[in-house]
Design a protein around this motif. Structure first.
Motif, PDB file in Angstrom:
ATOM      1  N   SER A 153       0.847  -1.590   0.072  1.00  0.00           N
ATOM      2  CA  SER A 153       0.060  -0.115   0.297  1.00  0.00           C
ATOM      3  C   SER A 153       0.915   1.269   0.028  1.00  0.00           C
ATOM      4  CB  SER A 153      -0.822   0.125   1.248  1.00  0.00           C
ATOM      5  OG  SER A 153      -1.643  -1.023   1.214  1.00  0.00           O
ATOM      6  N   GLN A 154       1.482   0.899   0.516  1.00  0.00           N
ATOM      7  CA  GLN A 154       2.836   2.301   0.827  1.00  0.00           C
ATOM      8  C   GLN A 154       3.339   2.715  -0.471  1.00  0.00           C
ATOM      9  OE1 GLN A 154       6.668   1.775   2.884  1.00  0.00           O
ATOM     10  NE2 GLN A 154       6.526   3.650   3.939  1.00  0.00           N
ATOM     11  N   ASP A 155       3.929   1.572  -1.134  1.00  0.00           N
ATOM     12  CA  ASP A 155       4.286   2.069  -2.329  1.00  0.00           C
ATOM     13  C   ASP A 155       3.760   2.145  -3.290  1.00  0.00           C
ATOM     14  OD1 ASP A 155       7.008   0.854  -1.484  1.00  0.00           O
ATOM     15  OD2 ASP A 155       6.441  -1.328  -2.329  1.00  0.00           O
ATOM     16  N   ARG A 156       2.122   1.494  -3.553  1.00  0.00           N
ATOM     17  CA  ARG A 156       1.640   2.322  -4.493  1.00  0.00           C
ATOM     18  C   ARG A 156       1.143   3.420  -4.240  1.00  0.00           C
ATOM     19  NH1 ARG A 156      -2.061  -1.403  -3.370  1.00  0.00           N
ATOM     20  NH2 ARG A 156      -3.268  -0.507  -1.510  1.00  0.00           N
ATOM     21  N   ALA A 157       0.920   4.251  -2.477  1.00  0.00           N
ATOM     22  CA  ALA A 157       0.612   5.529  -2.188  1.00  0.00           C
ATOM     23  C   ALA A 157       1.806   6.400  -3.118  1.00  0.00           C
ATOM     24  CB  ALA A 157       0.506   5.671  -1.276  1.00  0.00           C
ATOM     25  N   LEU A 158       3.287   6.146  -3.015  1.00  0.00           N
ATOM     26  CA  LEU A 158       4.088   6.466  -3.893  1.00  0.00           C
ATOM     27  C   LEU A 158       3.790   6.945  -5.535  1.00  0.00           C
ATOM     28  CD1 LEU A 158       7.164   5.138  -1.616  1.00  0.00           C
ATOM     29  CD2 LEU A 158       6.231   7.114  -2.056  1.00  0.00           C
ATOM     30  N   ASP A 159       3.289   5.570  -5.465  1.00  0.00           N
ATOM     31  CA  ASP A 159       3.529   5.474  -7.549  1.00  0.00           C
ATOM     32  C   ASP A 159       2.655   6.550  -7.683  1.00  0.00           C
ATOM     33  OD1 ASP A 159       5.867   3.732  -7.037  1.00  0.00           O
ATOM     34  OD2 ASP A 159       4.183   2.213  -7.730  1.00  0.00           O
ATOM     35  N   VAL A 160       1.189   5.979  -6.782  1.00  0.00           N
ATOM     36  CA  VAL A 160       0.671   7.401  -7.626  1.00  0.00           C
ATOM     37  C   VAL A 160       0.535   8.902  -7.213  1.00  0.00           C
ATOM     38  CG1 VAL A 160      -2.307   7.767  -6.688  1.00  0.00           C
ATOM     39  CG2 VAL A 160      -1.405   5.861  -6.957  1.00  0.00           C
ATOM     40  N   LYS A 161       1.438   9.309  -5.982  1.00  0.00           N
ATOM     41  CA  LYS A 161       1.585  10.560  -5.900  1.00  0.00           C
ATOM     42  C   LYS A 161       2.921  10.987  -6.824  1.00  0.00           C
ATOM     43  CE  LYS A 161       4.122  13.911  -2.648  1.00  0.00           C
ATOM     44  NZ  LYS A 161       4.694  13.896  -1.143  1.00  0.00           N
ATOM     45  N   GLY A 162       3.402   9.520  -7.279  1.00  0.00           N
ATOM     46  CA  GLY A 162       4.746  10.655  -8.310  1.00  0.00           C
ATOM     47  C   GLY A 162       4.250  10.541  -9.296  1.00  0.00           C
ATOM     48  N   LEU A 163       3.010   9.842 -10.090  1.00  0.00           N
ATOM     49  CA  LEU A 163       2.088  10.439 -11.233  1.00  0.00           C
ATOM     50  C   LEU A 163       0.829  11.512 -11.628  1.00  0.00           C
ATOM     51  CD1 LEU A 163       0.203   6.870 -11.707  1.00  0.00           C
ATOM     52  CD2 LEU A 163       2.312   7.727 -13.031  1.00  0.00           C
ATOM     53  N   ALA A 164       1.960  12.189 -10.119  1.00  0.00           N
ATOM     54  CA  ALA A 164       0.668  13.535 -10.174  1.00  0.00           C
ATOM     55  C   ALA A 164       1.844  14.366 -10.785  1.00  0.00           C
ATOM     56  CB  ALA A 164       0.504  14.221  -9.072  1.00  0.00           C
ATOM     57  N   ILE A 165       2.763  14.277 -11.154  1.00  0.00           N
ATOM     58  CA  ILE A 165       4.196  14.740 -11.310  1.00  0.00           C
ATOM     59  C   ILE A 165       4.059  14.827 -13.231  1.00  0.00           C
ATOM     60  CG2 ILE A 165       6.301  16.145 -11.701  1.00  0.00           C
ATOM     61  CD1 ILE A 165       6.809  15.369  -9.066  1.00  0.00           C
ATOM     62  N   LEU A 166       3.572  15.338 -13.881  1.00  0.00           N
ATOM     63  CA  LEU A 166       3.989  15.024 -15.407  1.00  0.00           C
ATOM     64  C   LEU A 166       5.792  15.631 -16.626  1.00  0.00           C
ATOM     65  CD1 LEU A 166       2.994  13.906 -18.472  1.00  0.00           C
ATOM     66  CD2 LEU A 166       1.985  16.168 -19.134  1.00  0.00           C
ATOM     67  N   THR A 167       5.961  14.474 -16.781  1.00  0.00           N
ATOM     68  CA  THR A 167       7.559  14.729 -17.349  1.00  0.00           C
ATOM     69  C   THR A 167       7.758  14.662 -18.972  1.00  0.00           C
ATOM     70  OG1 THR A 167       8.618  12.260 -16.214  1.00  0.00           O
ATOM     71  CG2 THR A 167       8.770  14.445 -15.386  1.00  0.00           C
ATOM     72  N   ALA A 168       8.564  14.997 -18.864  1.00  0.00           N
ATOM     73  CA  ALA A 168       8.907  14.668 -20.922  1.00  0.00           C
ATOM     74  C   ALA A 168       9.269  13.630 -21.123  1.00  0.00           C
ATOM     75  CB  ALA A 168       9.844  15.814 -21.273  1.00  0.00           C
ATOM     76  N   PRO A 169       8.482  12.646 -21.733  1.00  0.00           N
ATOM     77  CA  PRO A 169       8.855  11.496 -22.285  1.00  0.00           C
ATOM     78  C   PRO A 169      10.487  11.398 -23.639  1.00  0.00           C
ATOM     79  CG  PRO A 169       6.799  11.736 -23.332  1.00  0.00           C
ATOM     80  CD  PRO A 169       7.273  12.908 -22.544  1.00  0.00           C
ATOM     81  N   TYR A 170      10.693  12.818 -23.766  1.00  0.00           N
ATOM     82  CA  TYR A 170      11.781  12.555 -25.195  1.00  0.00           C
ATOM     83  C   TYR A 170      12.162  13.916 -25.151  1.00  0.00           C
ATOM     84  CZ  TYR A 170       7.661  13.046 -27.980  1.00  0.00           C
ATOM     85  OH  TYR A 170       6.219  13.167 -28.330  1.00  0.00           O
ATOM     86  N   ALA A 171      12.948  14.180 -25.275  1.00  0.00           N
ATOM     87  CA  ALA A 171      13.722  15.259 -25.810  1.00  0.00           C
ATOM     88  C   ALA A 171      12.540  16.635 -26.832  1.00  0.00           C
ATOM     89  CB  ALA A 171      14.690  15.832 -25.590  1.00  0.00           C
TER      90      ALA A 171
END
Length: 351
Positions: A153-171
């Motif tokens: 559950s802790q790992d899932r919460a960390l992953d969900v929080k990480g998905l709240a940041i949108l990063t560029a998949p490529y230049a």
């Protein structure tokens, strides 16, 4: 006297013969024909747009409120650079709850471990029963399982929080933005559009007939509308199989080979087929007889003759002739079923 009569008869017959030839010439009907050339009978010039070969609509896999969007349309970004982020207040609370769950599960595991160790010691001394030891070992297994579940559950919460940041998949370059800070988004809603740098192509919208006459790997020459001296070679790599709903046109995708820097995204270009010595010839379908043959007009004698040809592609009102014709041949394109071999014809009438 006899010789004079013969001469007089010959002289009198000449105007009659001339009138007869003139009458034959007048009776020879004009023909509707085309002078064939490489890709004759169809528009050779297209207008296209330079686009990114790879362009992606980016969004969040969850609903939420946009907290920040540090990039704008036209910005160049590197791979991994932050493009946007969501408000993580609720996600932080979920993560704290998951952390607390792990802490509790760890304490329970330590307690269960101690209980098992005591039961084992007493059982070895013969003070306690083996049944009590078995119960302690089962409690230890349950405590370990609860800890594993809490960590998941802790790992899932960390992953969900990480998905709240949108990063560029490529230049790439940001080609469009669709959400401002403070906007509430639904799951999967597009926040911005990102186009890859360096990989460009030309897209052209053509009619169904013209799309049918094109083949993969056909070569073209593209020049900028703003400056036709800036050119690039292009190759047809894909034809969209489905027509656009609004225009009923088909999209051609041309890969640009060594595109000049001036071929920026969104630039308008003029595209011409790179016609070579072996280029196919395009004719109206109305000129074709079965089996494949056409009427050729010989203008030295103004008569027609039948010539067999080979057809490689048929699309709508056009056919692509792969062999049997040469540039400059005059082909009758209408009224072909009323002609005969060696028939005299009149002047050419273009369609």
């Amino acid at each position: 006297m006899r010789a004079f009569g013969l001469l007089l008869g010959l002289v009198l017959s000449l105007p009659a013969q001339a009138d007869e030839a003139t009458q034959v010439e007048k009776q020879a009907r004009p023909v509707v024909s085309v002078i064939v050339d490489a890709q004759a009978g169809i528009s050779l010039s297209y207008t296209g747009t330079v686009v990114a070969r790879t362009e992606t609509a980016l969004g969040f896999p969850m609903s939420g409120t946009v907290a920040a969007r540090p990039v704008a349309t036209g910005d160049l970004v590197n791979k991994g650079e932050v493009l946007a982020s969501l408000d993580t207040s609720d996600l932080d609370a979920d993560l704290r709850t998951a952390d607390a769950g792990v802490t509790v599960a760890q304490a329970q595991l330590r307690s269960a471990t101690d209980a098992r160790d005591r039961a084992k010691t007493l059982a070895e001394r013969g003070v306690d029963s083996a049944t009590r030891l078995e119960d302690a070992e089962r409690a230890l297994i349950s405590a370990q399982a609860r800890l594993d579940q809490a960590k998941a559950s802790q790992d899932r919460a960390l992953d969900v929080k990480g998905l709240a940041i949108l990063t560029a998949p490529y230049a790439g370059v940001v080609t469009g933005t669709f959400a401002e800070p403070g906007a509430t988004l639904s799951e999967g809603q597009t926040v911005l559009q990102l186009a890859a740098i360096g990989q460009r192509e030309i897209v052209i919208d053509v009619s169904e007939e013209e799309a049918g006459l094109q083949q993969i790997d056909d070569r073209f020459i593209a020049s900028l509308m703003a400056s036709d001296t800036i050119k690039a070679d292009a190759v047809l790599t894909r034809i969209d199989p489905v027509a656009e709903k609004a225009t009923r046109t088909y999209r051609l995708h041309l890969s640009i080979e060594t595109a000049p820097q001036e071929f920026r995204l969104g630039s308008l270009v003029r595209v011409l087929p790179a016609v070579g010595k072996e280029a196919d010839i395009i004719l109206p379908k109305s000129a074709l007889l079965e089996p494949p043959a056409v009427w050729i007009v010989d203008r030295t004698s103004n008569v027609v003759s039948l010539r067999p040809i080979e057809v490689s592609v048929t699309s709508g009102d056009y056919v692509v002739v792969s062999s049997g014709l040469s540039a400059g041949d005059e082909v009758v394109s209408k009224g072909i079923h009323s002609l005969e071999e060696g028939q005299a014809v009149g002047p050419r009438v273009s369609e």
